[in-house]
Scaffold this motif. Structure first.
Motif, PDB file in Angstrom:
ATOM      1  N   LEU A  65       0.978  -1.219  -0.108  1.00 28.57           N
ATOM      2  CA  LEU A  65       0.062  -0.049   0.052  1.00 28.57           C
ATOM      3  C   LEU A  65       0.707   1.216   0.042  1.00 28.57           C
ATOM      4  O   LEU A  65       0.292   2.480  -0.506  1.00 28.57           O
ATOM      5  CB  LEU A  65      -0.851   0.282   1.258  1.00 28.57           C
ATOM      6  CG  LEU A  65      -2.217   0.678   1.045  1.00 28.57           C
ATOM      7  CD1 LEU A  65      -2.927   0.532   0.240  1.00 28.57           C
ATOM      8  CD2 LEU A  65      -2.865   0.551   2.494  1.00 28.57           C
ATOM      9  N   VAL A  66       2.050   0.979   0.374  1.00 29.54           N
ATOM     10  CA  VAL A  66       3.038   2.449   0.439  1.00 29.54           C
ATOM     11  C   VAL A  66       3.720   2.238  -0.876  1.00 29.54           C
ATOM     12  O   VAL A  66       3.898   3.302  -1.674  1.00 29.54           O
ATOM     13  CB  VAL A  66       4.089   2.327   1.384  1.00 29.54           C
ATOM     14  CG1 VAL A  66       5.202   3.222   1.150  1.00 29.54           C
ATOM     15  CG2 VAL A  66       3.325   2.472   3.010  1.00 29.54           C
ATOM     16  N   VAL A  67       4.282   1.223  -1.407  1.00 29.02           N
ATOM     17  CA  VAL A  67       4.787   1.374  -2.678  1.00 29.02           C
ATOM     18  C   VAL A  67       4.136   1.533  -3.959  1.00 29.02           C
ATOM     19  O   VAL A  67       4.614   2.217  -4.958  1.00 29.02           O
ATOM     20  CB  VAL A  67       5.648  -0.160  -2.617  1.00 29.02           C
ATOM     21  CG1 VAL A  67       6.288  -0.362  -4.095  1.00 29.02           C
ATOM     22  CG2 VAL A  67       6.630  -0.173  -1.684  1.00 29.02           C
ATOM     23  N   THR A  68       3.160   0.841  -4.110  1.00 29.57           N
ATOM     24  CA  THR A  68       2.300   0.773  -5.411  1.00 29.57           C
ATOM     25  C   THR A  68       1.528   2.299  -5.884  1.00 29.57           C
ATOM     26  O   THR A  68       1.835   2.829  -6.795  1.00 29.57           O
ATOM     27  CB  THR A  68       1.044   0.044  -5.193  1.00 29.57           C
ATOM     28  OG1 THR A  68       0.253  -0.048  -4.326  1.00 29.57           O
ATOM     29  CG2 THR A  68       1.425  -1.561  -5.399  1.00 29.57           C
ATOM     30  N   TYR A  84      -8.518  -1.627   7.984  1.00 30.33           N
ATOM     31  CA  TYR A  84      -8.152  -2.568   6.596  1.00 30.33           C
ATOM     32  C   TYR A  84      -9.308  -2.468   5.727  1.00 30.33           C
ATOM     33  O   TYR A  84      -9.046  -2.165   4.571  1.00 30.33           O
ATOM     34  CB  TYR A  84      -7.417  -3.769   6.997  1.00 30.33           C
ATOM     35  CG  TYR A  84      -6.271  -3.849   7.906  1.00 30.33           C
ATOM     36  CD1 TYR A  84      -5.435  -2.849   7.840  1.00 30.33           C
ATOM     37  CD2 TYR A  84      -6.175  -4.802   8.851  1.00 30.33           C
ATOM     38  CE1 TYR A  84      -4.308  -2.692   8.738  1.00 30.33           C
ATOM     39  CE2 TYR A  84      -5.117  -5.125   9.327  1.00 30.33           C
ATOM     40  CZ  TYR A  84      -3.968  -4.164   9.629  1.00 30.33           C
ATOM     41  OH  TYR A  84      -3.126  -3.925  10.402  1.00 30.33           O
ATOM     42  N   LEU A  85     -10.539  -2.533   6.146  1.00 29.65           N
ATOM     43  CA  LEU A  85     -11.787  -2.601   5.288  1.00 29.65           C
ATOM     44  C   LEU A  85     -11.902  -1.126   4.645  1.00 29.65           C
ATOM     45  O   LEU A  85     -11.793  -1.071   3.517  1.00 29.65           O
ATOM     46  CB  LEU A  85     -13.016  -2.945   5.968  1.00 29.65           C
ATOM     47  CG  LEU A  85     -14.139  -3.147   5.141  1.00 29.65           C
ATOM     48  CD1 LEU A  85     -13.919  -3.990   4.194  1.00 29.65           C
ATOM     49  CD2 LEU A  85     -15.217  -3.161   6.207  1.00 29.65           C
ATOM     50  N   PHE A  86     -11.622  -0.252   5.438  1.00 25.85           N
ATOM     51  CA  PHE A  86     -11.866   1.213   5.072  1.00 25.85           C
ATOM     52  C   PHE A  86     -10.734   1.455   3.924  1.00 25.85           C
ATOM     53  O   PHE A  86     -10.853   2.179   3.191  1.00 25.85           O
ATOM     54  CB  PHE A  86     -11.826   2.103   6.171  1.00 25.85           C
ATOM     55  CG  PHE A  86     -11.708   3.398   5.797  1.00 25.85           C
ATOM     56  CD1 PHE A  86     -12.921   4.195   5.378  1.00 25.85           C
ATOM     57  CD2 PHE A  86     -10.434   4.427   5.988  1.00 25.85           C
ATOM     58  CE1 PHE A  86     -12.645   5.705   5.051  1.00 25.85           C
ATOM     59  CE2 PHE A  86     -10.341   5.703   5.446  1.00 25.85           C
ATOM     60  CZ  PHE A  86     -11.683   6.371   5.145  1.00 25.85           C
ATOM     61  N   SER A  87      -9.500   1.153   4.518  1.00 25.44           N
ATOM     62  CA  SER A  87      -8.182   1.252   3.313  1.00 25.44           C
ATOM     63  C   SER A  87      -8.679   0.537   1.964  1.00 25.44           C
ATOM     64  O   SER A  87      -8.394   1.181   0.853  1.00 25.44           O
ATOM     65  CB  SER A  87      -7.159   0.770   3.978  1.00 25.44           C
ATOM     66  OG  SER A  87      -6.679   1.563   5.057  1.00 25.44           O
ATOM     67  N   ALA A  88      -8.949  -0.816   2.211  1.00 26.78           N
ATOM     68  CA  ALA A  88      -9.364  -1.251   0.925  1.00 26.78           C
ATOM     69  C   ALA A  88     -10.626  -0.716   0.248  1.00 26.78           C
ATOM     70  O   ALA A  88     -10.420  -0.834  -1.138  1.00 26.78           O
ATOM     71  CB  ALA A  88      -9.902  -2.884   1.369  1.00 26.78           C
ATOM     72  N   ILE A  89     -11.591  -0.165   0.876  1.00 30.87           N
ATOM     73  CA  ILE A  89     -12.656   0.681   0.094  1.00 30.87           C
ATOM     74  C   ILE A  89     -11.961   1.854  -0.722  1.00 30.87           C
ATOM     75  O   ILE A  89     -12.448   2.194  -1.772  1.00 30.87           O
ATOM     76  CB  ILE A  89     -13.907   0.777   1.081  1.00 30.87           C
ATOM     77  CG1 ILE A  89     -14.578  -0.375   1.481  1.00 30.87           C
ATOM     78  CG2 ILE A  89     -14.768   1.971   0.255  1.00 30.87           C
ATOM     79  CD1 ILE A  89     -15.541  -0.162   2.555  1.00 30.87           C
ATOM     80  N   LEU A  90     -11.238   2.666  -0.029  1.00 32.21           N
ATOM     81  CA  LEU A  90     -10.480   3.545  -0.624  1.00 32.21           C
ATOM     82  C   LEU A  90      -9.656   3.296  -1.856  1.00 32.21           C
ATOM     83  O   LEU A  90      -9.379   4.210  -2.606  1.00 32.21           O
ATOM     84  CB  LEU A  90      -9.713   4.317   0.466  1.00 32.21           C
ATOM     85  CG  LEU A  90      -9.018   5.653   0.181  1.00 32.21           C
ATOM     86  CD1 LEU A  90     -10.181   6.785   0.043  1.00 32.21           C
ATOM     87  CD2 LEU A  90      -8.142   6.030   1.426  1.00 32.21           C
ATOM     88  N   CYS A  91      -9.176   2.151  -1.979  1.00 34.33           N
ATOM     89  CA  CYS A  91      -8.465   1.691  -3.176  1.00 34.33           C
ATOM     90  C   CYS A  91      -9.238   1.675  -4.254  1.00 34.33           C
ATOM     91  O   CYS A  91      -8.850   1.905  -5.211  1.00 34.33           O
ATOM     92  CB  CYS A  91      -7.602   0.457  -2.669  1.00 34.33           C
ATOM     93  SG  CYS A  91      -6.151   0.443  -1.492  1.00 34.33           S
ATOM     94  N   LEU A 100      -3.431   6.767   0.840  1.00 35.48           N
ATOM     95  CA  LEU A 100      -3.123   5.565   0.703  1.00 35.48           C
ATOM     96  C   LEU A 100      -1.681   5.210   1.336  1.00 35.48           C
ATOM     97  O   LEU A 100      -1.436   4.190   1.979  1.00 35.48           O
ATOM     98  CB  LEU A 100      -3.243   4.890  -0.656  1.00 35.48           C
ATOM     99  CG  LEU A 100      -4.634   4.671  -1.157  1.00 35.48           C
ATOM    100  CD1 LEU A 100      -4.695   4.308  -2.539  1.00 35.48           C
ATOM    101  CD2 LEU A 100      -5.348   3.937  -0.179  1.00 35.48           C
ATOM    102  N   ILE A 101      -0.701   6.139   1.038  1.00 34.46           N
ATOM    103  CA  ILE A 101       0.679   5.831   1.529  1.00 34.46           C
ATOM    104  C   ILE A 101       0.602   6.062   3.209  1.00 34.46           C
ATOM    105  O   ILE A 101       1.056   5.425   3.682  1.00 34.46           O
ATOM    106  CB  ILE A 101       1.518   7.051   0.862  1.00 34.46           C
ATOM    107  CG1 ILE A 101       1.740   6.669  -0.706  1.00 34.46           C
ATOM    108  CG2 ILE A 101       2.858   6.932   1.608  1.00 34.46           C
ATOM    109  CD1 ILE A 101       2.343   7.681  -1.359  1.00 34.46           C
TER     110      ILE A 101
END
Length: 183
Positions: free
Chosen positions: A110-113, A176-183, A134-135
């Protein structure tokens, strides 16, 4: 006074009628004056022996009660800690998967991509801020799930103190769910 008045007289009569009956050792309201009057007819050295025997009997009875209470409480405590049942196959498989390590690798990705996407792709102005979020979320994930090293422990303590939701697994799962939705 009664012994001085009549030195050859017999001890006072048993007014309670309890010697030799089944309730001789029950708690009874005994008149202290009657006991003192009866004690005058017993020689002094025998009075001492009787007092020591009575005191020993009371002490032994109290010690026995304390020991039985202790044994009963220990029995109760020991029964509460029985071995748990063996887990079934699904639980053993779930415990075998290194979830924390996978979450740490996910945080690194999530940092690198987003960094790679910013460098090699044309991004819009709004996408840049989403990549920035995301970073930051990836760095939070890396610090939360990292092993406790000297450089990560300081961050972990601060995150767990200021964002207490991260100190629980369910809080991390929602993050993690919130982060995944943000992606």
């Amino acid at each position: 006074a009664a012994a001085d008045a009549n030195p050859g007289a017999a001890p006072p009569a048993n007014v309670y009628g309890e010697y030799g009956s089944d309730n001789a050792y029950d708690d009874v309201n005994i008149d202290v004056d009657t006991v003192k009057a009866a004690a005058q007819y017993i020689p002094q050295d025998q009075q001492k022996q009787l007092a020591m025997a009575a005191g020993s009997a009371v002490a032994n009875e109290a010690a026995g009660r304390v020991q039985s209470d202790y044994n009963e409480s220990m029995k109760t405590q020991s029964d509460q800690h029985q071995a748990p049942e063996a887990p079934n196959f699904c639980v053993r498989l779930f415990n075998w998967i290194p979830i924390r390590g996978l979450a740490w690798i996910g945080g690194l990705c999530l940092v690198v991509t987003p960094i790679l996407d910013i460098l090699f792709a044309v991004t819009h102005f709004v996408s840049f801020f989403i990549y920035l979020y995301l970073i930051v979320f990836g760095l939070i994930t890396v610090f939360i799930e990292a092993p406790t090293w000297g450089c990560t422990r300081w961050f972990q303590l601060r995150l767990f103190f200021w964002f207490r939701i991260f100190s629980r697994m369910w809080g991390r799962a929602w993050f993690y769910l919130f982060s995944a939705i943000l992606c």
